[in-house]
Design a protein around this motif. Structure first.
Motif, PDB file in Angstrom:
ATOM      1  N   VAL A 189       0.833  -1.205   0.000  1.00  0.00           N
ATOM      2  CA  VAL A 189       0.000   0.000   0.000  1.00  0.00           C
ATOM      3  C   VAL A 189       0.868   1.255   0.000  1.00  0.00           C
ATOM      4  O   VAL A 189       0.591   2.209  -0.734  1.00  0.00           O
ATOM      5  CB  VAL A 189      -0.968  -0.005   1.201  1.00  0.00           C
ATOM      6  CG1 VAL A 189      -1.650   1.335   1.361  1.00  0.00           C
ATOM      7  CG2 VAL A 189      -1.994  -1.113   1.052  1.00  0.00           C
ATOM      8  N   LYS A 190       1.937   1.253   0.790  1.00  0.00           N
ATOM      9  CA  LYS A 190       2.830   2.419   0.820  1.00  0.00           C
ATOM     10  C   LYS A 190       3.453   2.663  -0.546  1.00  0.00           C
ATOM     11  O   LYS A 190       3.607   3.811  -0.966  1.00  0.00           O
ATOM     12  CB  LYS A 190       3.920   2.232   1.880  1.00  0.00           C
ATOM     13  CG  LYS A 190       3.426   2.450   3.286  1.00  0.00           C
ATOM     14  CD  LYS A 190       4.552   2.302   4.288  1.00  0.00           C
ATOM     15  CE  LYS A 190       4.072   2.571   5.692  1.00  0.00           C
ATOM     16  NZ  LYS A 190       5.160   2.452   6.673  1.00  0.00           N
ATOM     17  N   GLY A 191       3.811   1.586  -1.257  1.00  0.00           N
ATOM     18  CA  GLY A 191       4.369   1.729  -2.597  1.00  0.00           C
ATOM     19  C   GLY A 191       3.369   2.322  -3.570  1.00  0.00           C
ATOM     20  O   GLY A 191       3.697   3.206  -4.371  1.00  0.00           O
ATOM     21  N   ILE A 192       2.129   1.871  -3.507  1.00  0.00           N
ATOM     22  CA  ILE A 192       1.074   2.401  -4.380  1.00  0.00           C
ATOM     23  C   ILE A 192       0.806   3.866  -4.052  1.00  0.00           C
ATOM     24  O   ILE A 192       0.657   4.701  -4.951  1.00  0.00           O
ATOM     25  CB  ILE A 192      -0.211   1.553  -4.260  1.00  0.00           C
ATOM     26  CG1 ILE A 192       0.016   0.173  -4.871  1.00  0.00           C
ATOM     27  CG2 ILE A 192      -1.394   2.249  -4.924  1.00  0.00           C
ATOM     28  CD1 ILE A 192      -1.093  -0.818  -4.591  1.00  0.00           C
ATOM     29  N   LEU A 193       0.766   4.206  -2.773  1.00  0.00           N
ATOM     30  CA  LEU A 193       0.530   5.595  -2.384  1.00  0.00           C
ATOM     31  C   LEU A 193       1.682   6.510  -2.803  1.00  0.00           C
ATOM     32  O   LEU A 193       1.459   7.650  -3.205  1.00  0.00           O
ATOM     33  CB  LEU A 193       0.283   5.702  -0.884  1.00  0.00           C
ATOM     34  CG  LEU A 193      -1.044   5.132  -0.403  1.00  0.00           C
ATOM     35  CD1 LEU A 193      -1.130   5.191   1.126  1.00  0.00           C
ATOM     36  CD2 LEU A 193      -2.209   5.868  -1.029  1.00  0.00           C
ATOM     37  N   ALA A 194       2.913   6.014  -2.723  1.00  0.00           N
ATOM     38  CA  ALA A 194       4.063   6.820  -3.153  1.00  0.00           C
ATOM     39  C   ALA A 194       3.971   7.112  -4.650  1.00  0.00           C
ATOM     40  O   ALA A 194       4.220   8.241  -5.076  1.00  0.00           O
ATOM     41  CB  ALA A 194       5.359   6.091  -2.836  1.00  0.00           C
ATOM     42  N   LYS A 195       3.584   6.113  -5.447  1.00  0.00           N
ATOM     43  CA  LYS A 195       3.420   6.332  -6.886  1.00  0.00           C
ATOM     44  C   LYS A 195       2.268   7.285  -7.157  1.00  0.00           C
ATOM     45  O   LYS A 195       2.335   8.110  -8.059  1.00  0.00           O
ATOM     46  CB  LYS A 195       3.156   5.015  -7.614  1.00  0.00           C
ATOM     47  CG  LYS A 195       4.384   4.261  -7.965  1.00  0.00           C
ATOM     48  CD  LYS A 195       4.043   3.105  -8.873  1.00  0.00           C
ATOM     49  CE  LYS A 195       5.302   2.431  -9.355  1.00  0.00           C
ATOM     50  NZ  LYS A 195       5.014   1.339 -10.293  1.00  0.00           N
TER      51      LYS A 195
END
Length: 81
Positions: A59-65
């Protein structure tokens, strides 16, 4: 079978995709922490805490993108030309 051998030889110290994937599948399918804990105790999947950690990282990776592009788009969706 090779991941089972690696898991045995490392005494469960290596985080292998088979064990994480099974735990994530059980969590998303049933939502049962008890079932994941039971499977983990007999060596068939990752622990519930590890699954939560992987989910949080995804989720953190998706939010960063999404902050870069101002859009929330899952990584498996691509533009067709």
């Amino acid at each position: 079978m090779s991941q089972d051998i690696l898991n045995c030889t490392s005494h469960g110290q290596m985080k292998l995709s088979k064990y994480v994937a099974l735990a994530m599948t059980v969590r998303h399918t049933t939502g049962s922490k008890q079932l994941i804990t039971l499977l983990n105790s007999i060596g068939h999947c990752a622990s519930y805490n590890e699954v939560e950690s992987v989910d949080t990282s995804l989720v953190k990776g998706i939010l960063a993108k999404s902050q870069e592009t101002n859009l929330v788009v899952p990584s498996n969706i691509c533009r067709v030309r």
